[in-house]
Write a protein that holds these residues in place. Structure first.
Motif, PDB file in Angstrom:
ATOM      1  N   GLU A  44       7.843  11.207 -10.011  1.00 23.56           N
ATOM      2  CA  GLU A  44       9.206  10.831 -10.192  1.00 23.56           C
ATOM      3  C   GLU A  44       9.605   9.521  -9.893  1.00 23.56           C
ATOM      4  O   GLU A  44      10.617   8.972 -10.038  1.00 23.56           O
ATOM      5  N   ILE A  45       8.470   8.723  -9.126  1.00 22.16           N
ATOM      6  CA  ILE A  45       8.990   7.663  -8.246  1.00 22.16           C
ATOM      7  C   ILE A  45       8.283   6.473  -9.053  1.00 22.16           C
ATOM      8  O   ILE A  45       6.956   6.370  -9.430  1.00 22.16           O
ATOM      9  N   ILE A  46       9.097   5.265  -9.135  1.00 20.76           N
ATOM     10  CA  ILE A  46       8.750   4.049  -9.604  1.00 20.76           C
ATOM     11  C   ILE A  46       8.896   3.234  -8.348  1.00 20.76           C
ATOM     12  O   ILE A  46       9.956   3.228  -7.682  1.00 20.76           O
ATOM     13  N   ALA A  47       7.763   2.770  -7.774  1.00 21.98           N
ATOM     14  CA  ALA A  47       7.754   2.069  -6.368  1.00 21.98           C
ATOM     15  C   ALA A  47       7.625   0.474  -6.801  1.00 21.98           C
ATOM     16  O   ALA A  47       6.938  -0.021  -7.571  1.00 21.98           O
ATOM     17  N   PHE A  48       8.463  -0.323  -6.204  1.00 19.94           N
ATOM     18  CA  PHE A  48       8.410  -1.690  -6.125  1.00 19.94           C
ATOM     19  C   PHE A  48       7.797  -2.393  -4.687  1.00 19.94           C
ATOM     20  O   PHE A  48       8.056  -1.742  -3.761  1.00 19.94           O
ATOM     21  N   GLY A  49       6.978  -3.208  -4.896  1.00 18.53           N
ATOM     22  CA  GLY A  49       6.296  -3.859  -3.918  1.00 18.53           C
ATOM     23  C   GLY A  49       7.054  -4.954  -3.296  1.00 18.53           C
ATOM     24  O   GLY A  49       8.452  -5.193  -3.466  1.00 18.53           O
ATOM     25  N   THR A  50       6.428  -5.796  -2.430  1.00 17.84           N
ATOM     26  CA  THR A  50       7.195  -6.954  -1.920  1.00 17.84           C
ATOM     27  C   THR A  50       6.448  -8.006  -1.601  1.00 17.84           C
ATOM     28  O   THR A  50       5.169  -8.040  -1.732  1.00 17.84           O
ATOM     29  N   LEU A  51       6.915  -9.285  -1.564  1.00 19.85           N
ATOM     30  CA  LEU A  51       6.313 -10.415  -0.920  1.00 19.85           C
ATOM     31  C   LEU A  51       7.137 -11.204   0.212  1.00 19.85           C
ATOM     32  O   LEU A  51       8.222 -10.783   0.437  1.00 19.85           O
ATOM     33  N   HIS A  52       6.656 -12.046   0.771  1.00 20.54           N
ATOM     34  CA  HIS A  52       7.363 -12.867   1.761  1.00 20.54           C
ATOM     35  C   HIS A  52       6.766 -14.173   1.615  1.00 20.54           C
ATOM     36  O   HIS A  52       5.839 -14.618   1.327  1.00 20.54           O
ATOM     37  N   PRO A  53       7.893 -15.073   1.737  1.00 17.90           N
ATOM     38  CA  PRO A  53       7.629 -16.804   1.452  1.00 17.90           C
ATOM     39  C   PRO A  53       6.528 -17.189   2.398  1.00 17.90           C
ATOM     40  O   PRO A  53       5.743 -18.111   2.087  1.00 17.90           O
ATOM     41  N   ALA A  54       6.192 -16.611   3.625  1.00 10.70           N
ATOM     42  CA  ALA A  54       5.379 -17.237   4.723  1.00 10.70           C
ATOM     43  C   ALA A  54       4.100 -16.504   4.448  1.00 10.70           C
ATOM     44  O   ALA A  54       2.972 -16.704   5.284  1.00 10.70           O
ATOM     45  N   TYR A  55       3.729 -15.536   3.419  1.00  7.99           N
ATOM     46  CA  TYR A  55       2.510 -14.992   3.128  1.00  7.99           C
ATOM     47  C   TYR A  55       1.594 -15.647   2.284  1.00  7.99           C
ATOM     48  O   TYR A  55       2.149 -16.047   1.072  1.00  7.99           O
ATOM     49  N   ALA A  56       0.543 -16.448   2.779  1.00  8.05           N
ATOM     50  CA  ALA A  56       0.085 -17.541   2.237  1.00  8.05           C
ATOM     51  C   ALA A  56      -0.813 -16.984   0.812  1.00  8.05           C
ATOM     52  O   ALA A  56      -1.175 -17.796   0.026  1.00  8.05           O
ATOM     53  N   ARG A  57      -1.310 -15.768   0.975  1.00 10.09           N
ATOM     54  CA  ARG A  57      -2.378 -14.975  -0.215  1.00 10.09           C
ATOM     55  C   ARG A  57      -1.510 -14.360  -1.166  1.00 10.09           C
ATOM     56  O   ARG A  57      -1.855 -13.403  -1.722  1.00 10.09           O
ATOM     57  N   TRP A  58      -0.305 -14.946  -1.301  1.00  9.58           N
ATOM     58  CA  TRP A  58       0.625 -14.226  -2.360  1.00  9.58           C
ATOM     59  C   TRP A  58       0.230 -14.150  -3.780  1.00  9.58           C
ATOM     60  O   TRP A  58       0.403 -13.116  -4.641  1.00  9.58           O
ATOM     61  N   GLU A  59      -0.457 -15.097  -4.336  1.00 11.93           N
ATOM     62  CA  GLU A  59      -1.277 -15.006  -5.696  1.00 11.93           C
ATOM     63  C   GLU A  59      -2.141 -13.978  -5.801  1.00 11.93           C
ATOM     64  O   GLU A  59      -2.048 -13.183  -6.912  1.00 11.93           O
ATOM     65  N   GLU A  60      -2.817 -13.714  -4.755  1.00 12.49           N
ATOM     66  CA  GLU A  60      -3.828 -12.777  -4.754  1.00 12.49           C
ATOM     67  C   GLU A  60      -3.209 -11.354  -4.596  1.00 12.49           C
ATOM     68  O   GLU A  60      -3.684 -10.359  -5.541  1.00 12.49           O
ATOM     69  N   GLU A  61      -2.014 -11.442  -3.835  1.00 13.54           N
ATOM     70  CA  GLU A  61      -1.391 -10.096  -3.864  1.00 13.54           C
ATOM     71  C   GLU A  61      -0.777  -9.591  -5.078  1.00 13.54           C
ATOM     72  O   GLU A  61      -0.604  -8.377  -5.441  1.00 13.54           O
ATOM     73  N   ASN A  92       0.851  -1.170   0.163  1.00 17.64           N
ATOM     74  CA  ASN A  92       0.068  -0.076   0.067  1.00 17.64           C
ATOM     75  C   ASN A  92       0.840   1.081   0.261  1.00 17.64           C
ATOM     76  O   ASN A  92       0.446   2.100  -0.705  1.00 17.64           O
ATOM     77  N   HIS A  93       2.040   1.342   0.758  1.00 21.50           N
ATOM     78  CA  HIS A  93       2.793   2.198   0.850  1.00 21.50           C
ATOM     79  C   HIS A  93       3.465   2.550  -0.383  1.00 21.50           C
ATOM     80  O   HIS A  93       3.609   3.748  -0.888  1.00 21.50           O
ATOM     81  N   ALA A  94       3.800   1.423  -1.107  1.00 23.38           N
ATOM     82  CA  ALA A  94       4.500   1.686  -2.428  1.00 23.38           C
ATOM     83  C   ALA A  94       3.477   2.287  -3.497  1.00 23.38           C
ATOM     84  O   ALA A  94       3.767   3.090  -4.476  1.00 23.38           O
ATOM     85  N   ARG A  95       2.447   1.684  -3.569  1.00 16.61           N
ATOM     86  CA  ARG A  95       1.364   2.226  -4.430  1.00 16.61           C
ATOM     87  C   ARG A  95       1.040   3.858  -4.103  1.00 16.61           C
ATOM     88  O   ARG A  95       0.715   4.550  -5.057  1.00 16.61           O
ATOM     89  N   GLU A  96       1.196   4.087  -2.843  1.00 15.83           N
ATOM     90  CA  GLU A  96       0.656   5.540  -2.545  1.00 15.83           C
ATOM     91  C   GLU A  96       2.042   6.591  -2.985  1.00 15.83           C
ATOM     92  O   GLU A  96       1.586   7.544  -3.451  1.00 15.83           O
ATOM     93  N   LEU A  97       3.012   6.108  -2.785  1.00 15.70           N
ATOM     94  CA  LEU A  97       4.311   6.624  -3.153  1.00 15.70           C
ATOM     95  C   LEU A  97       4.093   7.020  -4.754  1.00 15.70           C
ATOM     96  O   LEU A  97       4.436   8.204  -5.477  1.00 15.70           O
ATOM     97  N   GLN A  98       3.826   6.071  -5.637  1.00 17.01           N
ATOM     98  CA  GLN A  98       3.905   6.061  -6.874  1.00 17.01           C
ATOM     99  C   GLN A  98       2.747   6.925  -7.332  1.00 17.01           C
ATOM    100  O   GLN A  98       2.784   7.712  -8.226  1.00 17.01           O
ATOM    101  N   ARG A  99       1.664   6.820  -6.765  1.00 18.65           N
ATOM    102  CA  ARG A  99       0.389   7.636  -6.998  1.00 18.65           C
ATOM    103  C   ARG A  99       0.922   9.278  -6.774  1.00 18.65           C
ATOM    104  O   ARG A  99       0.234   9.993  -7.581  1.00 18.65           O
ATOM    105  N   ILE A 100       1.474   9.566  -5.871  1.00 14.98           N
ATOM    106  CA  ILE A 100       1.593  10.980  -5.207  1.00 14.98           C
ATOM    107  C   ILE A 100       2.640  11.546  -6.058  1.00 14.98           C
ATOM    108  O   ILE A 100       2.729  12.990  -6.299  1.00 14.98           O
ATOM    109  N   HIS A 101       3.653  10.838  -6.487  1.00 13.37           N
ATOM    110  CA  HIS A 101       4.885  11.407  -6.865  1.00 13.37           C
ATOM    111  C   HIS A 101       5.278  10.670  -8.332  1.00 13.37           C
ATOM    112  O   HIS A 101       5.817   9.721  -8.240  1.00 13.37           O
TER     113      HIS A 101
END
Length: 264
Positions: free
Chosen positions: A79-96, A68-77
């Motif tokens: 000049e910014i290209i924002a990269f998100g993240t994943l974590h191997p223990a995050y179960a709903r990664w496909e949805e994300e 959400n922070h990444a999307r907000e940075l990219q929306r407001i600025h």
């Protein structure tokens, strides 16, 4: 277009704490205060047009807030290209992945050391498979630990690159922080790997930096400052001085990311 491929900017509520953590973790004094306003001011002063801000979740519960922070940075600025993240223990990664794609995020940052997993964790394999052709990956590579026990290493990255040829992979820190000799051998000739220049020039000899620059075609190198750790203007000067780069070679490195598949 000049692009800094490797920066970090934190929510104002946690920026000071995040910078203090970086100072302690790396035994240094960060050049920036961690806020997006200071980041953009430093990038403008360094003559940069755009910057990639990398977000990472240290726990599975932080994946959604980080993205959400990444999307907000990219929306407001713009000049910014924002990269998100994943974590191997995050179960709903496909949805994300779908959510990040819909939200316009083009890349994913993984930092095994800070996120608490190994880059060769088998739980990452289906994520890499699903992300091919959809996202770039910026990966922290390297460690003070031996390669056999390190959370990430050039050898681990090489295995991923060969297993998933459809992935576009950016190897942080010339392919292996404190593992630069290994990176030269392990990552040679991999068509889907690019190298960012961050957090290397303060630590290497001119001879080693020249070897790193000679190990791959010039178009494979992407300028990265690792702000707030280092100032992008000073990092340009240090990279050119220690690496013995001509003005034209430095300009190529500053602008190579413009041609990186899927970034713009």
């Amino acid at each position: 277009m000049r692009i800094d491929i490797h920066t970090h900017a934190f929510h104002p509520k946690i920026a000071a704490k995040a910078v203090a953590h970086l100072n302690e973790a790396y035994d240094l004094r960060c050049e920036g205060d961690g806020t997006v306003d200071h980041l953009l001011a430093c990038e403008r002063a360094a003559g940069m047009d755009r910057c990639v801000v990398l977000c990472a979740a240290t726990t599975p519960a932080q994946v959604i807030p980080a993205n959400n922070h990444a999307r907000e940075l990219q929306r407001i600025h713009p000049e910014i290209i924002a990269f998100g993240t994943l974590h191997p223990a995050y179960a709903r990664w496909e949805e994300e992945l779908h959510s990040m794609e819909r939200g316009g995020l083009r890349g994913i940052k993984l930092h095994p050391d800070f996120q608490g997993f190994r880059l060769d964790d088998p739980r990452l394999l289906p994520m890499f498979e699903a992300a091919q052709g959809r996202f770039l990956f910026e990966l922290h590579i390297g460690s003070a630990q031996p390669a056999s026990t390190a959370p990430s290493s050039p050898q681990q990255l090489a295995a991923i690159a060969r297993a998933f040829p459809g992935l576009t992979l950016i190897a942080g820190h010339f392919g292996g922080y404190l593992m630069w000799d290994m990176a030269i051998d392990a990552l040679a000739g991999l068509d889907n790997v690019w190298f960012d220049t961050s957090s290397t020039s303060p630590f290497v000899t001119p001879h080693l930096l020249r070897r790193l620059l000679d190990a791959h075609p010039l178009e494979r190198f992407l300028f990265g400052s690792d702000w707030p750790l280092y100032d992008p203007a000073e990092e340009q000067r240090r990279l050119q001085r220690i690496g013995g780069l001509s003005d034209s070679a430095l300009e190529r490195i500053l602008t190579n990311a413009e041609h990186l598949p899927g970034l713009l």
